[in-house]
Write an enzyme that holds these catalytic residues in place. Structure first.
Site, PDB file in Angstrom:
ATOM      1  N   GLN A 195       1.089  -0.834  -0.011  1.00 55.27           N
ATOM      2  CA  GLN A 195       0.357  -0.329   0.012  1.00 55.27           C
ATOM      3  C   GLN A 195       0.591   1.348  -0.138  1.00 55.27           C
ATOM      4  O   GLN A 195       1.635   1.624   1.208  1.00 55.27           O
ATOM      5  CB  GLN A 195      -0.853  -0.178   1.426  1.00 55.27           C
ATOM      6  CG  GLN A 195      -2.560  -0.889   1.132  1.00 55.27           C
ATOM      7  CD  GLN A 195      -3.239  -0.409   0.395  1.00 55.27           C
ATOM      8  OE1 GLN A 195      -3.324   0.223  -0.737  1.00 55.27           O
ATOM      9  NE2 GLN A 195      -4.188  -1.186   0.146  1.00 55.27           N
ATOM     10  N   TYR A 221      -5.951 -12.762  -1.123  1.00 58.20           N
ATOM     11  CA  TYR A 221      -5.497 -11.189  -2.037  1.00 58.20           C
ATOM     12  C   TYR A 221      -3.998 -10.681  -0.838  1.00 58.20           C
ATOM     13  O   TYR A 221      -4.577  -9.236  -0.528  1.00 58.20           O
ATOM     14  CB  TYR A 221      -6.165 -10.156  -2.399  1.00 58.20           C
ATOM     15  CG  TYR A 221      -7.403 -10.437  -3.267  1.00 58.20           C
ATOM     16  CD1 TYR A 221      -7.457 -11.130  -4.771  1.00 58.20           C
ATOM     17  CD2 TYR A 221      -8.551 -11.509  -2.896  1.00 58.20           C
ATOM     18  CE1 TYR A 221      -8.538 -11.790  -5.551  1.00 58.20           C
ATOM     19  CE2 TYR A 221     -10.032 -12.101  -3.621  1.00 58.20           C
ATOM     20  CZ  TYR A 221     -10.133 -12.055  -5.114  1.00 58.20           C
ATOM     21  OH  TYR A 221     -10.770 -12.239  -5.252  1.00 58.20           O
ATOM     22  N   GLU A 271      -3.033 -15.529  -2.650  1.00 57.46           N
ATOM     23  CA  GLU A 271      -2.083 -14.220  -3.761  1.00 57.46           C
ATOM     24  C   GLU A 271      -1.283 -15.399  -4.095  1.00 57.46           C
ATOM     25  O   GLU A 271      -0.977 -16.135  -4.561  1.00 57.46           O
ATOM     26  CB  GLU A 271      -1.163 -13.638  -2.683  1.00 57.46           C
ATOM     27  CG  GLU A 271      -0.020 -12.325  -3.256  1.00 57.46           C
ATOM     28  CD  GLU A 271      -0.291 -11.269  -4.418  1.00 57.46           C
ATOM     29  OE1 GLU A 271      -1.487 -10.724  -3.644  1.00 57.46           O
ATOM     30  OE2 GLU A 271      -0.812 -11.560  -5.106  1.00 57.46           O
ATOM     31  N   ASP A 324      -9.448  -8.421  -0.344  1.00 62.35           N
ATOM     32  CA  ASP A 324      -8.928  -7.287  -0.031  1.00 62.35           C
ATOM     33  C   ASP A 324      -8.317  -7.050  -2.063  1.00 62.35           C
ATOM     34  O   ASP A 324      -7.313  -6.831  -2.284  1.00 62.35           O
ATOM     35  CB  ASP A 324      -7.561  -6.529   0.236  1.00 62.35           C
ATOM     36  CG  ASP A 324      -7.051  -5.567   0.088  1.00 62.35           C
ATOM     37  OD1 ASP A 324      -7.631  -4.711  -0.915  1.00 62.35           O
ATOM     38  OD2 ASP A 324      -6.141  -5.326   0.481  1.00 62.35           O
ATOM     39  N   CYS A 383     -10.919  -1.046  -3.568  1.00 58.24           N
ATOM     40  CA  CYS A 383     -10.103   0.304  -3.476  1.00 58.24           C
ATOM     41  C   CYS A 383     -10.897   0.978  -5.184  1.00 58.24           C
ATOM     42  O   CYS A 383     -10.880   1.445  -5.861  1.00 58.24           O
ATOM     43  CB  CYS A 383      -9.014   0.445  -4.235  1.00 58.24           C
ATOM     44  SG  CYS A 383      -8.652  -1.468  -5.412  1.00 58.24           S
TER      45      CYS A 383
HETATM   46  N1  SAH Z   1      -3.865  -7.147   1.213  1.00 59.67           N
HETATM   47  C1  SAH Z   1      -2.803  -6.962   0.329  1.00 59.67           C
HETATM   48  C2  SAH Z   1      -2.782  -6.691  -1.226  1.00 59.67           C
HETATM   49  C3  SAH Z   1      -3.868  -6.336  -1.596  1.00 59.67           C
HETATM   50  S1  SAH Z   1      -3.607  -5.558  -3.146  1.00 59.67           S
HETATM   51  C4  SAH Z   1      -2.125  -5.479   1.374  1.00 59.67           C
HETATM   52  O1  SAH Z   1      -3.111  -4.637   1.658  1.00 59.67           O
HETATM   53  O2  SAH Z   1      -1.198  -5.142   0.828  1.00 59.67           O
HETATM   54  C5  SAH Z   1      -4.624  -6.924  -4.562  1.00 59.67           C
HETATM   55  C6  SAH Z   1      -3.494  -7.762  -4.364  1.00 59.67           C
HETATM   56  O3  SAH Z   1      -4.368  -9.400  -4.801  1.00 59.67           O
HETATM   57  C7  SAH Z   1      -2.076  -8.073  -5.015  1.00 59.67           C
HETATM   58  O4  SAH Z   1      -0.871  -8.116  -4.403  1.00 59.67           O
HETATM   59  C8  SAH Z   1      -2.359  -8.592  -5.885  1.00 59.67           C
HETATM   60  O5  SAH Z   1      -0.915  -9.314  -6.652  1.00 59.67           O
HETATM   61  C9  SAH Z   1      -3.785 -10.064  -5.813  1.00 59.67           C
HETATM   62  N2  SAH Z   1      -3.887 -10.884  -6.595  1.00 59.67           N
HETATM   63  C10 SAH Z   1      -4.770 -10.294  -7.935  1.00 59.67           C
HETATM   64  N3  SAH Z   1      -5.616 -10.968  -8.597  1.00 59.67           N
HETATM   65  C11 SAH Z   1      -5.909 -11.780  -8.104  1.00 59.67           C
HETATM   66  C12 SAH Z   1      -6.550 -12.994  -8.005  1.00 59.67           C
HETATM   67  N4  SAH Z   1      -7.183 -13.806  -8.828  1.00 59.67           N
HETATM   68  N5  SAH Z   1      -6.044 -14.153  -6.816  1.00 59.67           N
HETATM   69  C13 SAH Z   1      -5.540 -13.880  -5.769  1.00 59.67           C
HETATM   70  N6  SAH Z   1      -4.170 -12.625  -5.464  1.00 59.67           N
HETATM   71  C14 SAH Z   1      -4.623 -11.328  -7.103  1.00 59.67           C
END
Ligand code: SAH
Length: 454
Positions: free
Chosen positions: A285, A314, A335, A383, A410
């Site tokens: 973030q 995620y 992830e 997320d 977001c």
């Molecule tokens: N929760 C974390 C990341 C949020 S951003 C934080 O707060 O920092 C969203 C994340 O989802 C990213 O790291 C991206 O790589 C991942 N992502 C995107 N598509 C996805 C999917 N289909 N399955 C799992 N992760 C995914």
């Protein structure tokens, strides 16, 4: 058909704001979107683009000002989309974001009663970004850094980005000038020639550790190691210089292949008192202070206890689940980016967390597998990126029958779509808390609490 003609000038009243913060005026029902214009302002506007259903206008003269208008430090910050709301007072920005969420909950989710709390803002809503990705172009034989004008690839030269950590702004200039001294060629987008494409800089908000990523078109980097050492000498906070190679003609900034030119492959930073390793390819973030507030809100909503088995979907580098791991029985994280999962595993160790497991894969796939394996989470945190949740994920998450789902979003539009689905499948949205992670921009982050309907 519209009577509005290109290059004609009209006197209009701004009556609305688009989700991107553009003023909207209607000429006989035809909407014109206008930069740097606020509701209740009367303006003389030139139609610069006229489509079938809507057009874009440019303010020629403003006849009155909305009391919530604030002087813009640099108009290029509006034009480039770096700070498209910087003409609004911060209070007005916060209300605008709350209303954006209310609007989509009414129109898309059909949940007009769902309470949207006032947006949690920053005390000092500037200089917050811990990461910058800056394009490099050649102008008058010099390397230039800045930002593209909206919907174009014309670079506007910018040195003070307003919303970035000022140390990052300084570092961009320093790195650019070092590259210039070594006569490094700028990338040419149209021809897919030249060398340096982007300078990416990350700086730990608390740690002050800095990573510099030089995105290049080709692999061979003449004097790359020497350049990296000079970067380190001029910017002592730098502990990592990485070359990322992106040979494609594409808008995607980073390529897959990387080389370490100096130091380590990662930097560390702290969130809510825990330490995290962050790789070049991992999501982290960009607004550290507000991320802490966001996670705190999510944790409060979840009311966790030692009996809880929690999914962190995620999960990126594991920050959400690791923030509360000691309060619960177990954390399962998933992830899609392998480097991020590597970071998450290291981060669990660093913070002495032994009750967390991580899986690389698509959340929708792994969630279904966990459901088949009989894992029974009581709380699921999600997320997702802007496109929101996959329908398969929603179904799998409902199939494991959690008491609560905490949805960090977001993008209000996909949040609203997904809340409607959950509502139809027996999960009731209780409240939404917007948290301003991106002051001066139109991006809206929020946390929603859903509970299983009884
Ligand atoms: N929760 C974390 C990341 C949020 S951003 C934080 O707060 O920092 C969203 C994340 O989802 C990213 O790291 C991206 O790589 C991942 N992502 C995107 N598509 C996805 C999917 N289909 N399955 C799992 N992760 C995914």
């Amino acid at each position: 058909m519209t009577t509005v003609e290109k290059n004609q000038t009209y006197t209009v009243m701004i009556d609305d704001l688009s989700h991107e913060g553009l003023g909207v005026a209607h000429i006989e029902g035809y909407p014109l979107f206008i930069e740097n214009a606020l509701p209740t302002e009367e303006v003389s506007v030139k139609a610069v683009k006229v489509g079938k259903k809507f057009g874009y206008g440019k303010v020629i003269e403003r006849f009155n000002r909305n009391p919530e208008r604030q002087e813009v430090a640099d108009l290029d910050l509006l034009r480039s989309g770096i700070a498209p709301l910087s003409h609004m007072t911060y209070d007005y920005q916060l209300r605008f974001k709350q209303q954006q969420v209310e609007k989509v909950l009414k129109t898309i989710a059909k949940l007009p009663e769902l309470p949207v709390l006032p947006t949690l803002g920053m005390k000092n809503p500037i200089e917050y970004r811990n990461k910058a990705q800056i394009p490099v172009q050649k102008v008058d034989n010099q390397l230039m850094t800045g930002f593209y004008r909206k919907n174009s690839h014309n670079l506007l030269p910018i040195e003070n980005y307003l919303i970035q950590d000022p140390k990052i702004d300084q570092a961009i200039i320093a790195v650019r000038d070092i590259l210039q001294r070594f006569n490094v060629k700028a990338y040419n987008e149209r021809e897919n020639t030249g060398f340096i494409r982007h300078i990416i800089i990350r700086r730990g908000h608390y740690s002050h550790e800095m990573m510099v990523i030089l995105v290049t078109r080709t692999e061979r980097f003449f004097k790359g190691i020497e350049i990296a050492e000079i970067i380190k000498a001029e910017l002592p906070e730098v502990i990592s210089v990485i070359q990322n190679i992106n040979p494609e003609q594409t808008n995607v900034i980073m390529g897959r292949e990387e080389k370490i030119l100096y130091g380590k492959p990662t930097i560390n930073d702290t969130l809510l008192g825990k330490t995290y390793q962050i790789s070049s390819q991992s999501f982290y973030q960009v607004n550290t202070e507000q991320t802490e507030r966001l996670y705190q809100t999510a944790i409060e909503f979840a009311e966790l206890s030692k009996e809880d088995v929690v999914v962190d979907a995620y999960c990126g580098i594991g920050t959400i689940g690791l923030s509360f791991a000691e309060k619960v029985k177990h954390v399962y994280g998933v992830e899609i980016v392998p480097q991020a999962i590597e970071d998450a595993k290291v981060n669990a160790k660093t913070n002495n967390v032994e009750n967390a497991n991580y899986e690389i894969g698509k959340a929708e796939k792994i969630m279904s597998r966990w459901a088949r394996e009989g894992i029974e989470p009581s709380v699921i945190f999600v997320d997702p990126p802007r496109k929101g949740l996959d329908e398969k994920f929603i179904e799998a998450s409902v199939a494991v029958n959690p008491n609560k789902i905490i949805y960090i979003s977001c993008n209000p539009a996909t949040l609203a779509r997904d809340l409607r689905r959950y509502e139809d499948l027996g999960y009731h949205a209780v409240k939404v808390q917007p948290v301003d992670l991106f002051p001066q921009t139109y991006h809206v982050e929020s946390v929603t609490l859903l509970i299983k309907a009884v």
